[in-house]
Design a protein around this motif. Sequence first.
Motif, PDB file in Angstrom:
ATOM      1  N   ARG A   1       0.830  -1.200   0.000  1.00 18.55           N
ATOM      2  CA  ARG A   1       0.000   0.000   0.000  1.00 18.55           C
ATOM      3  C   ARG A   1       0.867   1.254   0.000  1.00 18.55           C
ATOM      4  O   ARG A   1       0.609   2.207  -0.703  1.00 18.55           O
ATOM      5  CB  ARG A   1      -0.868  -0.040   1.255  1.00 18.55           C
ATOM      6  N   ARG A   2       1.949   1.194   0.810  1.00 17.45           N
ATOM      7  CA  ARG A   2       2.844   2.355   0.864  1.00 17.45           C
ATOM      8  C   ARG A   2       3.443   2.640  -0.502  1.00 17.45           C
ATOM      9  O   ARG A   2       3.556   3.770  -0.931  1.00 17.45           O
ATOM     10  CB  ARG A   2       3.979   2.087   1.850  1.00 17.45           C
TER      11      ARG A   2
ATOM     12  N   LYS B   1       8.382   8.377   6.260  1.00 16.37           N
ATOM     13  CA  LYS B   1       7.223   7.706   5.668  1.00 16.37           C
ATOM     14  C   LYS B   1       6.713   6.563   6.558  1.00 16.37           C
ATOM     15  O   LYS B   1       5.505   6.327   6.659  1.00 16.37           O
ATOM     16  CB  LYS B   1       7.606   7.173   4.287  1.00 16.37           C
ATOM     17  N   ASP B   2       7.634   5.862   7.189  1.00 15.98           N
ATOM     18  CA  ASP B   2       7.210   4.752   8.054  1.00 15.98           C
ATOM     19  C   ASP B   2       6.475   5.264   9.291  1.00 15.98           C
ATOM     20  O   ASP B   2       5.464   4.706   9.695  1.00 15.98           O
ATOM     21  CB  ASP B   2       8.419   3.903   8.447  1.00 15.98           C
TER      22      ASP B   2
ATOM     23  N   GLU C   1       4.791   7.865   9.561  1.00 12.30           N
ATOM     24  CA  GLU C   1       3.544   8.565   9.242  1.00 12.30           C
ATOM     25  C   GLU C   1       2.543   7.704   8.465  1.00 12.30           C
ATOM     26  O   GLU C   1       1.499   8.191   8.037  1.00 12.30           O
ATOM     27  CB  GLU C   1       3.859   9.866   8.476  1.00 12.30           C
ATOM     28  N   THR C   2       2.888   6.433   8.257  1.00 11.04           N
ATOM     29  CA  THR C   2       1.940   5.562   7.545  1.00 11.04           C
ATOM     30  C   THR C   2       1.674   4.258   8.310  1.00 11.04           C
ATOM     31  O   THR C   2       1.016   3.358   7.797  1.00 11.04           O
ATOM     32  CB  THR C   2       2.453   5.203   6.137  1.00 11.04           C
ATOM     33  N   TYR C   3       2.178   4.173   9.523  1.00 11.57           N
ATOM     34  CA  TYR C   3       1.966   2.983  10.361  1.00 11.57           C
ATOM     35  C   TYR C   3       1.597   3.522  11.742  1.00 11.57           C
ATOM     36  O   TYR C   3       2.469   3.922  12.518  1.00 11.57           O
ATOM     37  CB  TYR C   3       3.266   2.176  10.413  1.00 11.57           C
TER      38      TYR C   3
ATOM     39  N   ASP D   1      -2.957   1.228   8.744  1.00 10.36           N
ATOM     40  CA  ASP D   1      -2.788   2.087   7.554  1.00 10.36           C
ATOM     41  C   ASP D   1      -3.959   3.066   7.424  1.00 10.36           C
ATOM     42  O   ASP D   1      -4.603   3.155   6.399  1.00 10.36           O
ATOM     43  CB  ASP D   1      -2.631   1.233   6.293  1.00 10.36           C
TER      44      ASP D   1
ATOM     45  N   TRP E   1      -3.717   6.329   7.697  1.00  9.54           N
ATOM     46  CA  TRP E   1      -3.244   7.708   7.531  1.00  9.54           C
ATOM     47  C   TRP E   1      -4.026   8.509   6.509  1.00  9.54           C
ATOM     48  O   TRP E   1      -4.279   9.690   6.704  1.00  9.54           O
ATOM     49  CB  TRP E   1      -1.747   7.732   7.217  1.00  9.54           C
ATOM     50  N   GLU E   2      -4.453   7.846   5.441  1.00 11.32           N
ATOM     51  CA  GLU E   2      -5.230   8.572   4.424  1.00 11.32           C
ATOM     52  C   GLU E   2      -6.590   8.966   4.963  1.00 11.32           C
ATOM     53  O   GLU E   2      -7.055  10.079   4.749  1.00 11.32           O
ATOM     54  CB  GLU E   2      -5.436   7.662   3.218  1.00 11.32           C
TER      55      GLU E   2
ATOM     56  N   GLN F   1      -2.766  11.788  11.472  1.00 10.93           N
ATOM     57  CA  GLN F   1      -2.610  10.374  11.870  1.00 10.93           C
ATOM     58  C   GLN F   1      -1.650  10.214  13.041  1.00 10.93           C
ATOM     59  O   GLN F   1      -1.693   9.227  13.769  1.00 10.93           O
ATOM     60  CB  GLN F   1      -2.180   9.506  10.677  1.00 10.93           C
TER      61      GLN F   1
END
Length: 309
Positions: free
Chosen positions: A25-26, A66-67, A69-71, A82, A84-85, A211
């Motif tokens: 997904r990332r 990125k890690d 802010e997405t986990y 996931d 964050w979106e 997030q």
Amino acid sequence: MLIRHPRGWEIPEQAATPETVALGRRRLLAGVAALGLASPAARAETPASLTPDPRFPPGRPLTPEKDAETYNNYYEFSDDKDLWEDAKILPLRPWAIAVDGLVAKPKTFAIDEILMKMPQEERIYRHRCVEAWAMTVPWTGFPLRALLAEVEPLGSAKYVVFQTASLPKFMPGLQQPWYPWPYVEGLAIDEAENDLAFVATGLYGKPLPPQNGGPIRLVVPWKYGFKSAKSLIKITLSEKRPAVFWQSIQPREYGFWANVNPDVPHPRWSQASERLLGSNERVPTQIYNGYGAFVASLYADRMKEPLFM
Ligand code: MTE
């Protein structure tokens, strides 16, 4: 009577996280622009020239942005990592935070007033989730103690209670009725006034994304991550120890103090080591997450308390 449902971090994180799914997904989402705010106050949140506080050397490499802010764990949105979106719909302005209770001068601060008023600094802290993953990230913000000083705590205040945003319009996780919303956390007043206790408004030199608890969150790096309440709307000084979120759900597994300790396993998994987000390296966990020199003395007179759950 508690009905048991499978919850993300009630199981060891190795089992909880379909990492391959998250990674795929990332990759798909690579290139999506990060959150950016343009107001002058937002710029005050992002002082590019800050030097990390040298008292707290991280002792290991920074987690890739990125890690971090997405986990995420943010149950108001989802019990998946996931989220964050989905969290990006949280409106970060207007935002206010009330500081009240046993204080001489209770006050509600608009977020931009806080950003202008409080001296901004950067701290690179290790963060250890109770699920046994960890990260090392640069927070921007100010000591919690400085905010408390603005309202002048009374001598009768023993605890500091943190209440977080509960906005059903934006947070689908609030529809899960088995959680005792809102997410509330607490610290003893001497913990809250410790040098390390921090209020973050930025991450990696940018405004704190939703997030990760934007626009304003607590960071208490010597405790398991669930103590670091996100998206704060109220801080109340109290004589009474508050009922806190995870302890209310599962008191045999999660306590009020929740100090990191590799020698005290969670009832269902070991806490001896942790997985670093990004590299996936496993490293030994340290007592008080390595911050014992700053905080161990807080507990000298509390040895009868369950300090490590
Ligand atoms: N705060 C709120 N309001 N809701 C949450 O679900 N999760 C906690 C903590 N603060 C949580 C919260 C947990 S379990 C952890 S580990 C950290 O936030 C995760 O912070 P991060 O997503 O920025 O890494």
